[in-house]
Design a protein around this motif. Structure first.
Motif, PDB file in Angstrom:
ATOM      1  N   ASN A 422      25.951   1.184 -12.855  1.00 56.47           N
ATOM      2  CA  ASN A 422      26.978   2.116 -13.324  1.00 56.47           C
ATOM      3  C   ASN A 422      27.271   1.876 -14.804  1.00 56.47           C
ATOM      4  OD1 ASN A 422      28.556  -0.180 -13.443  1.00 56.47           O
ATOM      5  ND2 ASN A 422      29.985   0.442 -11.851  1.00 56.47           N
ATOM      6  N   HIS A 423      28.290   2.542 -15.345  1.00 53.87           N
ATOM      7  CA  HIS A 423      28.554   2.442 -16.781  1.00 53.87           C
ATOM      8  C   HIS A 423      29.135   1.094 -17.169  1.00 53.87           C
ATOM      9  CE1 HIS A 423      32.383   3.740 -15.032  1.00 53.87           C
ATOM     10  NE2 HIS A 423      32.973   3.252 -16.095  1.00 53.87           N
ATOM     11  N   HIS A 424      29.546   0.279 -16.179  1.00 50.03           N
ATOM     12  CA  HIS A 424      29.987  -1.089 -16.461  1.00 50.03           C
ATOM     13  C   HIS A 424      28.820  -2.079 -16.453  1.00 50.03           C
ATOM     14  CE1 HIS A 424      34.255  -0.159 -16.306  1.00 50.03           C
ATOM     15  NE2 HIS A 424      34.113   0.417 -15.116  1.00 50.03           N
ATOM     16  N   GLY A 425      27.632  -1.593 -16.096  1.00 47.38           N
ATOM     17  CA  GLY A 425      26.481  -2.483 -15.986  1.00 47.38           C
ATOM     18  C   GLY A 425      26.394  -3.179 -14.642  1.00 47.38           C
ATOM     19  N   ALA A 426      27.164  -2.713 -13.641  1.00 52.59           N
ATOM     20  CA  ALA A 426      27.106  -3.309 -12.307  1.00 52.59           C
ATOM     21  C   ALA A 426      26.021  -2.627 -11.483  1.00 52.59           C
ATOM     22  CB  ALA A 426      28.453  -3.166 -11.614  1.00 52.59           C
ATOM     23  N   PRO A 427      25.199  -3.386 -10.754  1.00 54.85           N
ATOM     24  CA  PRO A 427      24.119  -2.800  -9.940  1.00 54.85           C
ATOM     25  C   PRO A 427      24.675  -2.211  -8.647  1.00 54.85           C
ATOM     26  CG  PRO A 427      24.112  -5.179  -9.703  1.00 54.85           C
ATOM     27  CD  PRO A 427      25.190  -4.864 -10.718  1.00 54.85           C
ATOM     28  N   THR A 428      25.281  -1.039  -8.736  1.00 55.31           N
ATOM     29  CA  THR A 428      26.044  -0.493  -7.625  1.00 55.31           C
ATOM     30  C   THR A 428      25.198  -0.102  -6.416  1.00 55.31           C
ATOM     31  OG1 THR A 428      26.004   1.584  -8.888  1.00 55.31           O
ATOM     32  CG2 THR A 428      28.028   0.305  -8.960  1.00 55.31           C
ATOM     33  N   SER A 429      23.978   0.375  -6.631  1.00 57.52           N
ATOM     34  CA  SER A 429      23.133   0.714  -5.475  1.00 57.52           C
ATOM     35  C   SER A 429      22.807  -0.531  -4.658  1.00 57.52           C
ATOM     36  CB  SER A 429      21.844   1.386  -5.941  1.00 57.52           C
ATOM     37  OG  SER A 429      22.102   2.655  -6.501  1.00 57.52           O
ATOM     38  N   ALA A 430      22.526  -1.614  -5.345  1.00 56.23           N
ATOM     39  CA  ALA A 430      22.268  -2.877  -4.649  1.00 56.23           C
ATOM     40  C   ALA A 430      23.538  -3.371  -3.956  1.00 56.23           C
ATOM     41  CB  ALA A 430      21.771  -3.928  -5.637  1.00 56.23           C
ATOM     42  N   MET A 431      24.690  -3.188  -4.586  1.00 55.02           N
ATOM     43  CA  MET A 431      25.952  -3.610  -3.985  1.00 55.02           C
ATOM     44  C   MET A 431      26.252  -2.822  -2.715  1.00 55.02           C
ATOM     45  SD  MET A 431      28.033  -4.039  -7.555  1.00 55.02           S
ATOM     46  CE  MET A 431      29.650  -3.873  -6.812  1.00 55.02           C
ATOM     47  N   TRP A 432      25.985  -1.502  -2.733  1.00 54.20           N
ATOM     48  CA  TRP A 432      26.182  -0.703  -1.521  1.00 54.20           C
ATOM     49  C   TRP A 432      25.242  -1.160  -0.405  1.00 54.20           C
ATOM     50  CZ3 TRP A 432      30.100   1.932  -0.042  1.00 54.20           C
ATOM     51  CH2 TRP A 432      30.926   2.591  -0.944  1.00 54.20           C
ATOM     52  N   THR A 433      24.014  -1.514  -0.773  1.00 50.74           N
ATOM     53  CA  THR A 433      23.059  -2.017   0.219  1.00 50.74           C
ATOM     54  C   THR A 433      23.563  -3.309   0.840  1.00 50.74           C
ATOM     55  OG1 THR A 433      21.221  -1.013  -0.999  1.00 50.74           O
ATOM     56  CG2 THR A 433      20.672  -2.749   0.583  1.00 50.74           C
ATOM     57  N   ASP A 434      24.078  -4.221   0.010  1.00 45.37           N
ATOM     58  CA  ASP A 434      24.689  -5.452   0.504  1.00 45.37           C
ATOM     59  C   ASP A 434      25.818  -5.146   1.483  1.00 45.37           C
ATOM     60  OD1 ASP A 434      23.337  -7.637  -0.429  1.00 45.37           O
ATOM     61  OD2 ASP A 434      24.569  -7.921  -2.203  1.00 45.37           O
ATOM     62  N   LEU A 435      26.668  -4.231   1.082  1.00 44.93           N
ATOM     63  CA  LEU A 435      27.860  -3.919   1.876  1.00 44.93           C
ATOM     64  C   LEU A 435      27.490  -3.366   3.245  1.00 44.93           C
ATOM     65  CD1 LEU A 435      30.996  -3.757   1.745  1.00 44.93           C
ATOM     66  CD2 LEU A 435      30.724  -1.394   1.009  1.00 44.93           C
ATOM     67  N   ILE A 436      26.581  -2.400   3.276  1.00 42.59           N
ATOM     68  CA  ILE A 436      26.208  -1.772   4.547  1.00 42.59           C
ATOM     69  C   ILE A 436      25.506  -2.768   5.472  1.00 42.59           C
ATOM     70  CG2 ILE A 436      24.739  -0.005   5.581  1.00 42.59           C
ATOM     71  CD1 ILE A 436      25.322   1.688   3.023  1.00 42.59           C
ATOM     72  N   ALA A 437      24.590  -3.565   4.903  1.00 42.76           N
ATOM     73  CA  ALA A 437      23.893  -4.566   5.724  1.00 42.76           C
ATOM     74  C   ALA A 437      24.872  -5.553   6.327  1.00 42.76           C
ATOM     75  CB  ALA A 437      22.852  -5.294   4.876  1.00 42.76           C
ATOM     76  N   ASN A 438      25.890  -5.934   5.557  1.00 43.73           N
ATOM     77  CA  ASN A 438      26.827  -6.943   6.043  1.00 43.73           C
ATOM     78  C   ASN A 438      27.871  -6.399   7.000  1.00 43.73           C
ATOM     79  OD1 ASN A 438      26.635  -9.856   4.845  1.00 43.73           O
ATOM     80  ND2 ASN A 438      25.853  -8.454   3.295  1.00 43.73           N
ATOM     81  N   LEU A 439      28.147  -5.114   6.956  1.00 51.61           N
ATOM     82  CA  LEU A 439      29.002  -4.535   7.989  1.00 51.61           C
ATOM     83  C   LEU A 439      28.320  -4.656   9.352  1.00 51.61           C
ATOM     84  CD1 LEU A 439      30.403  -1.357   6.194  1.00 51.61           C
ATOM     85  CD2 LEU A 439      31.697  -3.392   6.895  1.00 51.61           C
ATOM     86  N   CYS A 440      27.006  -4.475   9.382  1.00 53.49           N
ATOM     87  CA  CYS A 440      26.256  -4.659  10.627  1.00 53.49           C
ATOM     88  C   CYS A 440      26.285  -6.114  11.075  1.00 53.49           C
ATOM     89  CB  CYS A 440      24.814  -4.186  10.455  1.00 53.49           C
ATOM     90  SG  CYS A 440      24.649  -2.430  10.055  1.00 53.49           S
ATOM     91  N   LEU A 441      26.048  -7.027  10.126  1.00 50.42           N
ATOM     92  CA  LEU A 441      26.043  -8.447  10.466  1.00 50.42           C
ATOM     93  C   LEU A 441      27.416  -8.936  10.910  1.00 50.42           C
ATOM     94  CD1 LEU A 441      23.812  -9.970   7.627  1.00 50.42           C
ATOM     95  CD2 LEU A 441      23.208  -9.636  10.030  1.00 50.42           C
ATOM     96  N   MET A 442      28.473  -8.374  10.316  1.00 49.56           N
ATOM     97  CA  MET A 442      29.814  -8.864  10.642  1.00 49.56           C
ATOM     98  C   MET A 442      30.216  -8.520  12.071  1.00 49.56           C
ATOM     99  SD  MET A 442      33.195  -8.774   8.314  1.00 49.56           S
ATOM    100  CE  MET A 442      33.398  -6.997   8.411  1.00 49.56           C
ATOM    101  N   ALA A 443      29.710  -7.416  12.602  1.00 50.24           N
ATOM    102  CA  ALA A 443      29.974  -7.094  14.004  1.00 50.24           C
ATOM    103  C   ALA A 443      29.434  -8.190  14.918  1.00 50.24           C
ATOM    104  CB  ALA A 443      29.346  -5.748  14.361  1.00 50.24           C
ATOM    105  N   ILE A 444      28.333  -8.835  14.493  1.00 48.73           N
ATOM    106  CA  ILE A 444      27.775  -9.953  15.264  1.00 48.73           C
ATOM    107  C   ILE A 444      28.574 -11.228  15.007  1.00 48.73           C
ATOM    108  CG2 ILE A 444      25.721 -11.379  15.618  1.00 48.73           C
ATOM    109  CD1 ILE A 444      24.041  -8.970  14.766  1.00 48.73           C
ATOM    110  N   ALA A 445      28.872 -11.501  13.737  1.00 45.88           N
ATOM    111  CA  ALA A 445      29.580 -12.730  13.376  1.00 45.88           C
ATOM    112  C   ALA A 445      30.962 -12.805  14.010  1.00 45.88           C
ATOM    113  CB  ALA A 445      29.704 -12.832  11.858  1.00 45.88           C
TER     114      ALA A 445
END
Length: 591
Positions: A422-445
């Protein structure tokens, strides 16, 4: 040539990270790593018993030695982000285009579960504070037990079932235990039992319970902070880091200074006979298996400060900042990862460390509150400190793991969409990927402790694979890129020690993963293999079988010179020896 760090094939120059921090910024972003001790301090204590303080000490010293290899290879690539896995993968690229992305992939799926695991623990602390489960000796529970004393007959099916699981006990023991459990359940808030949906997937369970939704809110808060870029993240984490590190030092030092340490809690230095049972075992194969299991899971926490070199492309002066960032982060971890488990064991002793709430992590805050002689508001303050510590580790992980995905996309190993910023230089697409993957993992955790440690063990299999490839990349870079400028060069003895420790860690993985789940090793290897279709899609579908031009520039070779492999067959022999070490250790060690 000073090419940009973040340009992918077909991407405009606006998708770039921003050089906005020095080594101190990376130090504060990595300051969440010591909080990882909270993830497994109870689990390791319950697995190895009185050997626990040695497990943490040995593991942390190994991690510190290994970090010097990471510091050197990071300096070779001042325009890359993403951490040691990215820098090490460049060494393996000459020897197999499928090996290089394996390193990055394994590093990512090792790091990213910190988001879900940390959020699940923080959610448990919040639930304990807002809707606590009453203790068995609470007045209302005692009154309930007295009123229902005759509700369970000595020959009831529940009593017979309890006696079958607890040999040597009497029917009265069974009635007392069952009444106590029923009394606690009667006063347990309904939110603690509520779940929108639950079930099982193979060897683990999942649950969309109250802890899941609280954890999801914490992850979204972390995402919002990270969205501002690395400069904003570092500024926020500086203050959270101080709030966390200072109380952890207090917890580590106060019991020592006030004479609360019971030195008998450290001896005899024997492993447990079996996990989570107080009986001492011997230094035989089952005993060593449990200890190797402890060293295996400790590595996931103690080695983690290597994330300090994830931000090379965002350093103002990468030549000097890279080494300083990982070195000073390592010193901080060396202090806290040795001090806190040492004091924890010295005060609590074996019985205290084996308490169910300590093993599953939910009672660690209360235990630490008692260690500093506090109760009431002091324990409440410790709970807040724990939540802040976990938030810090979550922020550290999202910052590091998202940049690993980002750089892997820029380098042509993972799908292109991950290279967006994004315009702040944050890798937002990768961050969204992290977030979605971990919502799945958290249901298990959030389902149960066994599922929590299954995720931890599987992710650590990835971490050990990454560790093996990267420690060996140190000497491969020395051979293939001997003339390349090195802003900081590690002593050769440390590069050699790193290569040796790579095989030690492979032994931990082969022997120790089974301690946490019989399927953990094979699930970890399967997860590692998922990079094959992902890389095939990027390399052969999106990029038509070629790497971005800057990949060759990074290696200092022309595209046609990739076949030049000065290390010969040594890297291939190393891979075979590593796989052999894992399989032999898995066969030889047993519980």
């Amino acid at each position: 040539m000073d090419h940009t760090a973040s340009r992918a094939i077909g991407e405009p120059a606006s998708t770039e990270l921003v050089r906005g921090i020095d080594w101190r910024g990376a130090f504060w972003v990595a300051s969440g790593v010591p909080a990882l001790v909270l993830f497994s301090i109870g689990g390791i204590a319950g697995t190895v018993g009185k050997v626990a303080f040695l497990v943490w000490t040995v593991s942390m010293i190994m991690g510190f030695i290994q970090s010097f290899t990471y510091a050197e290879i990071a300096g070779l690539f001042p325009n890359k982000s993403g951490g040691a896995s990215v820098y090490g993968a460049a060494a393996w690229l000459r020897y197999g285009k499928w090996i290089a992305p394996l390193s990055v992939w394994c590093n990512w799926f090792a790091w990213t579960p910190v988001l879900s695991l940390g959020s699940s623990i923080a959610a448990a602390y919040i639930l304990n504070a807002l809707a606590p489960i009453p203790p068995a000796d609470a007045p209302q529970v005692a009154a309930w037990i007295s009123a229902h004393a005759s509700s369970i007959a000595p020959d009831s099916p529940r009593v017979i079932e309890w006696l079958a699981a607890n040999s040597g006990k009497t029917a009265q023991d069974a009635i007392s235990a069952l009444l106590s459990a029923d009394g606690v359940a009667a006063f347990t808030p309904a939110i603690r039992e509520w779940s929108l949906a639950s079930g099982a997937i193979g060897p683990v369970h999942f649950s969309f319970n109250s802890a899941f939704f609280i954890g999801a809110a914490l992850m979204l808060l972390t995402f919002a902070i990270q969205h501002r870029g690395i400069v904003g993240t570092a500024n926020v984490q500086k203050y959270i880091g101080l709030v966390v590190i200072i109380p952890m030092l207090i917890v580590g030092l106060v019991p020592i200074l006030t004479g609360q340490i019971d030195w008998s809690n450290y001896s005899p230095i024997l492993p447990l006979k079996e996990a989570y049972a107080p009986a001492a075992g011997q230094w035989d194969i089952p005993g060593w298996t449990l200890v190797l299991g402890g060293l295996f899971i400790a590595a996931w926490s103690t080695y983690g400060f290597e994330t300090a070199v994830c931000y090379t492309a965002e350093f103002r002066n990468p030549g000097s900042d890279t080494f300083k960032a990982i070195f000073f982060s390592g010193l901080l971890c060396l202090l806290l990862f040795i001090l806190v488990p040492f004091t924890f064991q010295g005060v609590l002793g074996l019985d205290g460390m084996l308490a169910p709430s300590v093993v599953d992590g939910s009672g660690v805050a209360e235990a630490m509150g008692k260690m500093v002689g506090g109760s009431g508001w002091v324990s409440g303050l410790l709970v807040m400190m724990m939540i802040m510590a976990l938030m810090l580790s979550i922020m550290t992980t999202m910052a590091g793991s998202s940049r690993t995905l980002y750089q892997a996309s820029v380098d042509g190993w993972l799908p292109r969409y991950l290279s967006h910023t994004n315009h702040h230089g944050a890798p937002t697409s990768a961050m969204w990927t992290d977030l979605i993957a971990n919502l799945c993992l958290m249901a298990i955790a959030c389902a149960d402790a066994a599922s929590f440690f299954f995720i931890l063990a599987v992710s650590n299999c990835g971490y050990i694979i990454f560790n093996f490839l990267n420690l060996n990349s140190g000497w491969i870079h020395r051979i293939d890129n001997a003339d390349r400028p090195r802003p900081w060069k590690a002593p050769t003895i440390l590069i050699a020690l790193g290569a040796i420790l790579a095989f030690v860690n492979a032994t931990f993985m082969g022997a120790g993963a089974k301690v946490w789940n019989p399927n953990a090793l094979w699930s970890g290897l399967f997860t590692a293999s998922l990079i094959l279709p992902v890389f095939w899609f990027r390399h052969y579908v999106q990029d038509k079988g070629r790497f971005p031009a800057h990949m060759y520039e990074d290696l200092g070779v022309a595209p046609g010179e990739m076949a030049s492999r000065k290390a010969g067959i040594l890297p291939y022999l190393t891979l075979l020896a590593g796989l052999g070490t894992v399989l032999f250790a898995n066969w030889f060690f047993h519980m």
